[in-house]
Design a protein around this motif. Structure first.
Motif, PDB file in Angstrom:
ATOM      1  N   THR A   4     -15.510  36.723 -20.464  1.00 37.85           N
ATOM      2  CA  THR A   4     -15.257  37.329 -21.769  1.00 37.85           C
ATOM      3  C   THR A   4     -14.174  38.394 -21.639  1.00 37.85           C
ATOM      4  OG1 THR A   4     -16.977  38.989 -21.448  1.00 37.85           O
ATOM      5  CG2 THR A   4     -17.614  36.963 -22.581  1.00 37.85           C
ATOM      6  N   VAL A   5     -13.432  38.580 -22.725  1.00 34.42           N
ATOM      7  CA  VAL A   5     -12.379  39.585 -22.757  1.00 34.42           C
ATOM      8  C   VAL A   5     -12.458  40.351 -24.070  1.00 34.42           C
ATOM      9  CG1 VAL A   5     -10.678  37.901 -23.582  1.00 34.42           C
ATOM     10  CG2 VAL A   5      -9.891  40.024 -22.539  1.00 34.42           C
ATOM     11  N   LEU A   6     -12.408  41.659 -23.970  1.00 30.98           N
ATOM     12  CA  LEU A   6     -12.346  42.525 -25.135  1.00 30.98           C
ATOM     13  C   LEU A   6     -10.876  42.804 -25.425  1.00 30.98           C
ATOM     14  CD1 LEU A   6     -13.476  44.571 -27.246  1.00 30.98           C
ATOM     15  CD2 LEU A   6     -13.481  46.262 -25.381  1.00 30.98           C
ATOM     16  N   ILE A   7     -10.452  42.546 -26.656  1.00 32.17           N
ATOM     17  CA  ILE A   7      -9.075  42.850 -27.064  1.00 32.17           C
ATOM     18  C   ILE A   7      -9.105  44.032 -28.028  1.00 32.17           C
ATOM     19  CG2 ILE A   7      -7.022  42.030 -28.269  1.00 32.17           C
ATOM     20  CD1 ILE A   7      -7.774  39.189 -27.441  1.00 32.17           C
ATOM     21  N   VAL A   8      -8.356  45.082 -27.666  1.00 27.22           N
ATOM     22  CA  VAL A   8      -8.216  46.251 -28.518  1.00 27.22           C
ATOM     23  C   VAL A   8      -6.720  46.407 -28.802  1.00 27.22           C
ATOM     24  CG1 VAL A   8      -8.690  48.710 -28.801  1.00 27.22           C
ATOM     25  CG2 VAL A   8     -10.228  47.288 -27.415  1.00 27.22           C
ATOM     26  N   GLU A   9      -6.339  46.020 -30.011  1.00 29.91           N
ATOM     27  CA  GLU A   9      -4.925  45.971 -30.403  1.00 29.91           C
ATOM     28  C   GLU A   9      -4.828  46.208 -31.896  1.00 29.91           C
ATOM     29  OE1 GLU A   9      -1.332  45.910 -30.979  1.00 29.91           O
ATOM     30  OE2 GLU A   9      -1.635  45.246 -28.901  1.00 29.91           O
ATOM     31  N   ASP A  17      -2.513  36.476 -31.696  1.00 29.28           N
ATOM     32  CA  ASP A  17      -1.817  35.657 -30.708  1.00 29.28           C
ATOM     33  C   ASP A  17      -2.541  35.716 -29.360  1.00 29.28           C
ATOM     34  OD1 ASP A  17       0.327  33.935 -29.935  1.00 29.28           O
ATOM     35  OD2 ASP A  17       1.314  35.648 -28.975  1.00 29.28           O
ATOM     36  N   LEU A  18      -2.911  36.919 -28.930  1.00 27.93           N
ATOM     37  CA  LEU A  18      -3.668  37.076 -27.684  1.00 27.93           C
ATOM     38  C   LEU A  18      -5.000  36.342 -27.751  1.00 27.93           C
ATOM     39  CD1 LEU A  18      -3.181  40.832 -26.765  1.00 27.93           C
ATOM     40  CD2 LEU A  18      -2.575  38.870 -25.340  1.00 27.93           C
ATOM     41  N   LYS A  19      -5.688  36.484 -28.866  1.00 26.68           N
ATOM     42  CA  LYS A  19      -6.992  35.830 -29.045  1.00 26.68           C
ATOM     43  C   LYS A  19      -6.865  34.314 -28.899  1.00 26.68           C
ATOM     44  CE  LYS A  19     -10.636  35.456 -32.651  1.00 26.68           C
ATOM     45  NZ  LYS A  19     -11.397  34.482 -32.011  1.00 26.68           N
ATOM     46  N   ARG A  28     -13.968  33.663 -23.791  1.00 20.72           N
ATOM     47  CA  ARG A  28     -14.656  34.055 -25.023  1.00 20.72           C
ATOM     48  C   ARG A  28     -14.139  35.433 -25.372  1.00 20.72           C
ATOM     49  NH1 ARG A  28     -19.150  36.819 -27.004  1.00 20.72           N
ATOM     50  NH2 ARG A  28     -19.840  37.486 -24.959  1.00 20.72           N
ATOM     51  N   VAL A  29     -13.553  35.560 -26.560  1.00 22.88           N
ATOM     52  CA  VAL A  29     -12.918  36.813 -26.968  1.00 22.88           C
ATOM     53  C   VAL A  29     -13.886  37.661 -27.773  1.00 22.88           C
ATOM     54  CG1 VAL A  29     -11.047  37.817 -28.323  1.00 22.88           C
ATOM     55  CG2 VAL A  29     -10.624  35.768 -26.945  1.00 22.88           C
ATOM     56  N   THR A  48     -18.544  42.662 -21.512  1.00 21.03           N
ATOM     57  CA  THR A  48     -17.252  42.031 -21.319  1.00 21.03           C
ATOM     58  C   THR A  48     -16.900  41.949 -19.839  1.00 21.03           C
ATOM     59  OG1 THR A  48     -14.942  42.033 -22.034  1.00 21.03           O
ATOM     60  CG2 THR A  48     -15.920  44.169 -21.600  1.00 21.03           C
ATOM     61  N   THR A  49     -16.199  40.885 -19.478  1.00 23.51           N
ATOM     62  CA  THR A  49     -15.753  40.703 -18.102  1.00 23.51           C
ATOM     63  C   THR A  49     -14.542  41.580 -17.822  1.00 23.51           C
ATOM     64  OG1 THR A  49     -16.476  38.399 -18.262  1.00 23.51           O
ATOM     65  CG2 THR A  49     -15.073  38.964 -16.409  1.00 23.51           C
ATOM     66  N   VAL A  50     -13.599  41.585 -18.766  1.00 20.44           N
ATOM     67  CA  VAL A  50     -12.368  42.375 -18.670  1.00 20.44           C
ATOM     68  C   VAL A  50     -11.980  42.849 -20.066  1.00 20.44           C
ATOM     69  CG1 VAL A  50     -11.501  41.124 -16.650  1.00 20.44           C
ATOM     70  CG2 VAL A  50     -10.840  40.389 -18.928  1.00 20.44           C
ATOM     71  N   ALA A  51     -10.959  43.728 -20.141  1.00 18.41           N
ATOM     72  CA  ALA A  51     -10.471  44.198 -21.433  1.00 18.41           C
ATOM     73  C   ALA A  51      -8.947  44.313 -21.404  1.00 18.41           C
ATOM     74  CB  ALA A  51     -11.084  45.551 -21.776  1.00 18.41           C
ATOM     75  N   LEU A  52      -8.348  44.022 -22.551  1.00 24.46           N
ATOM     76  CA  LEU A  52      -6.916  44.224 -22.765  1.00 24.46           C
ATOM     77  C   LEU A  52      -6.763  45.300 -23.830  1.00 24.46           C
ATOM     78  CD1 LEU A  52      -5.698  40.519 -22.859  1.00 24.46           C
ATOM     79  CD2 LEU A  52      -5.565  42.129 -20.957  1.00 24.46           C
ATOM     80  N   LEU A  53      -6.096  46.387 -23.485  1.00 23.24           N
ATOM     81  CA  LEU A  53      -6.037  47.557 -24.349  1.00 23.24           C
ATOM     82  C   LEU A  53      -4.601  47.932 -24.700  1.00 23.24           C
ATOM     83  CD1 LEU A  53      -8.452  49.820 -22.251  1.00 23.24           C
ATOM     84  CD2 LEU A  53      -9.081  48.141 -24.008  1.00 23.24           C
TER      85      LEU A  53
END
Length: 82
Positions: A4-9, A17-19, A28-29, A48-53
């Motif tokens: 899973t990835v957390l997107i904070v944008e 686009d990232l999603k 899984r976003v 979450t496994t990782v995050a994109l911030l």
């Protein structure tokens, strides 16, 4: 277990686009969300496994969220278009 990835944008098109890209590659976003507050709410119920911030979210910085993720040993990447 699915990764899973957390997107904070806060830029809607960038977030979507990232999603789509990450979902295409099997992730899984969680989110995307545009504020630290919304991200923290998601993390109350999600792991979450990782995050994109995004470093700058309108008038706030993502630093408080990054500190929480670090304390939880969640890897994250911070980016900026500035």
């Amino acid at each position: 277990m699915q990764k899973t990835v957390l997107i904070v944008e806060d830029e809607f098109l960038m977030a979507m686009d990232l999603k789509l890209l990450l979902e295409h590659h099997g992730w899984r976003v969680i989110g995307p969300v545009a504020t630290v507050r919304d991200a923290l709410r998601l993390l109350e119920d999600e792991v979450t496994t990782v995050a994109l911030l995004d470093v700058s979210l309108g008038t706030e910085l993502v630093t408080p969220l990054a500190e929480i993720l670090k304390a939880r040993d969640v890897p994250f990447a911070v980016a900026s278009a500035l």
